[in-house]
Enzyme design. Structure first.
Site, PDB file in Angstrom:
ATOM      1  N   PRO A  15      -8.812 -29.335  -7.337  1.00  0.00           N
ATOM      2  CA  PRO A  15      -9.040 -30.676  -6.791  1.00  0.00           C
ATOM      3  C   PRO A  15      -7.725 -31.392  -6.489  1.00  0.00           C
ATOM      4  CG  PRO A  15      -9.296 -30.725  -9.158  1.00  0.00           C
ATOM      5  CD  PRO A  15      -9.053 -29.280  -8.787  1.00  0.00           C
ATOM      6  N   CYS A  19       1.868 -47.183  19.873  1.00  0.00           N
ATOM      7  CA  CYS A  19       1.450 -47.191  21.276  1.00  0.00           C
ATOM      8  C   CYS A  19       0.377 -46.137  21.533  1.00  0.00           C
ATOM      9  CB  CYS A  19       2.657 -46.974  22.187  1.00  0.00           C
ATOM     10  SG  CYS A  19       3.794 -48.365  22.173  1.00  0.00           S
TER      11      CYS A  19
END
Length: 477
Positions: free
Chosen positions: A315, A396
């Protein structure tokens, strides 16, 4: 608050009774608001953290992370002891790795799973016992393999035929016998985004299950290799145990046949346990997962009449994901009229875009996977009605979104401090310098103290790598 649901809100998102509320489902266990409404994590005010380290800023609740590591190990250990075997738990470093985090999980009894030379270097620099490190990767270089073998890494996961020779040759040159696992694809696909699925037959990781026995014969023929068992990873952000049940069943059928020709001491079922990113998410408690998977393994081994193997897990997100919070400062705000789906062009609703000083360079997951997150104002509380917002980044790109949809007090304003929870996994790890933005610092909080884990990048750091700039400095050759 007397807020009304926005027609632009996704079906899963409800209007909060209180847009200041910090749901324990998505926030670190220590998160709360002080008497002035300021968010506190690990006993440290968000405003103090932003004032000292700036924004964007990754904040990691150390005790939350440690407790998740402890609870995970305890759950799997107790459940597999119950059925007569034991479990190993490795922390998947790809989720987020620093020397401090490697030390924390090691202190709590976990091994560390790495998949590159860089991650290996961090784990070793942290003082992690090399025998408790597992090395992954579909394209490990010869140099990375040599370094892992030389360091005494406990296991190397073989991902292709060529790696059998590479690992065997490296071990032989160094006079070692290297323990290895074989990564296989069980054909089980966890129900997640296609890009997160890692058990499809048509993908870059591992061996098809049908070729596992031939590959193991090749491994066993090399005296410098010791075969431990099979390894499989079925995906990421998984809720429930059904996928693990089916994968374990398929793996153990092959595991049983492999026992006919030699020992197979382990079975690695991977990781991928999910967490809550929003209040609509309902991850399976780790204790429930451990109990269910242990029952499945016991039943399959009994049916096959084979000994129970040691079962390993890896995990990452479920340990570190919920421990992380990212702080941002609000820059601009604009309302955009959006045509309602299925309506005429005259039917519109306003979407409020709240732009912050970070974005896809510090959290790529919304752009990559369409991942949803939550958000709250961190520097104050407000009694304003809740308004639907979209938190946008400064890059952008029209897809530069941090939070697609959540409700904030309608008086959110430029200069406000925002906090996005559940950012401990795959945010710093996937961070970039897009638009030449420096990666943010990482700070740990515990017992009212803040500790810098990773220094943020400055414009000087970015320019220092540009040889055109360096060549103009006095004395440069």
């Amino acid at each position: 608050m007397t807020s009304v649901a926005s027609p632009l809100a996704p079906d899963w998102l409800s209007v909060p009774v209180d847009a200041n509320e910090l749901s324990p489902v998505v926030w670190p266990s220590s998160a709360h608001r002080d008497k002035h409404g300021v968010l506190s994590i690990g006993g440290v005010l968000a405003t103090d953290l932003a004032g000292q380290y700036g924004t964007p800023l990754y904040v990691v609740d150390e005790e939350h992370l440690r407790s998740r590591a402890r609870d995970t190990l305890a759950a799997f250990s107790s459940e597999f002891e119950r059925i007569g075997t034991r479990a190993k738990v490795y922390y998947a470093g790809k989720a987020f790795l620093s020397t401090a985090v490697a030390r924390w999980v090691s202190d709590e009894g976990l091994g560390v799973d790495v998949c590159t030379g860089g991650e290996l270097a961090v784990a070793l620099a942290a003082g992690v016992d090399a025998s408790r490190i597992g090395m992954h990767g579909n394209n490990k270089s010869i140099a990375e393999i040599e370094r892992a073998v030389a360091a005494g890494v406990g296991t190397i996961v073989i991902d292709s035929e060529i790696e059998i020779d590479r690992v065997a040759d490296a071990a032989a040159r160094l006079g070692r016998v290297q323990s290895v696992r074989l990564r296989v694809n069980s054909g089980v696909h966890a129900h997640t985004h296609d890009f997160l699925a890692t058990a499809h037959e048509d993908q870059k990781f591992g061996f098809p299950l049908a070729r596992a026995e031939a590959a193991v014969r090749t491994i066993r023929a090399r005296p410098s290799l010791a075969f431990l068992g099979l390894h499989c990873h079925i995906g990421s952000q998984i809720f429930g145990a059904d996928g693990f049940a089916e994968s374990a069943s398929r793996l153990l059928a092959v595991h049983s046949r492999l026992l006919e020709a030699g020992p197979v001491s382990e079975l690695n079922l991977g990781g991928g346990f999910g967490i809550a990113y929003t209040t609509a998410d309902d991850p399976t408690p780790i204790a429930e997962l451990a109990a269910r998977i242990a029952d499945i393994v016991e039943a399959e081994c009994r049916a096959l009449d084979i000994p129970l193997p040691v079962v390993a897990f890896e995990p990452g997100r479920s340990i570190v994901g919920g421990a992380g919070v990212t702080l941002y400062s609000v820059g601009t705000i604009k309302d955009v009229d959006v045509t309602l789906p299925g309506e005429t062009s005259d039917a519109t609703a306003a979407r409020r875009y709240v732009s912050v000083d970070g974005g896809m360079s510090d959290n790529a997951r919304p752009a990559l996977y369409g991942a949803d997150y939550s958000v709250r104002i961190a520097g104050r509380a407000s009694d304003a009605d809740a308004a639907l917002v979209r938190i946008a980044g400064k890059h952008c790109e029209s897809g530069d979104i941090v939070v697609y949809a959540d409700y904030l007090p309608a008086d959110v304003a430029p200069g406000d401090l925002l906090a996005v929870p559940a950012t401990g996994a795959y945010c710093w790890a996937l961070a970039s310098n897009y638009n030449l933005v420096g990666r943010p610092p990482v700070v740990a909080v515990a017992d009212g103290e803040a500790t810098l884990l990773i220094r943020g990048e400055t414009e000087h750091d970015l320019l220092a790598r540009d040889t055109g700039v360096a060549s103009t400095e006095p004395g440069a050759s």
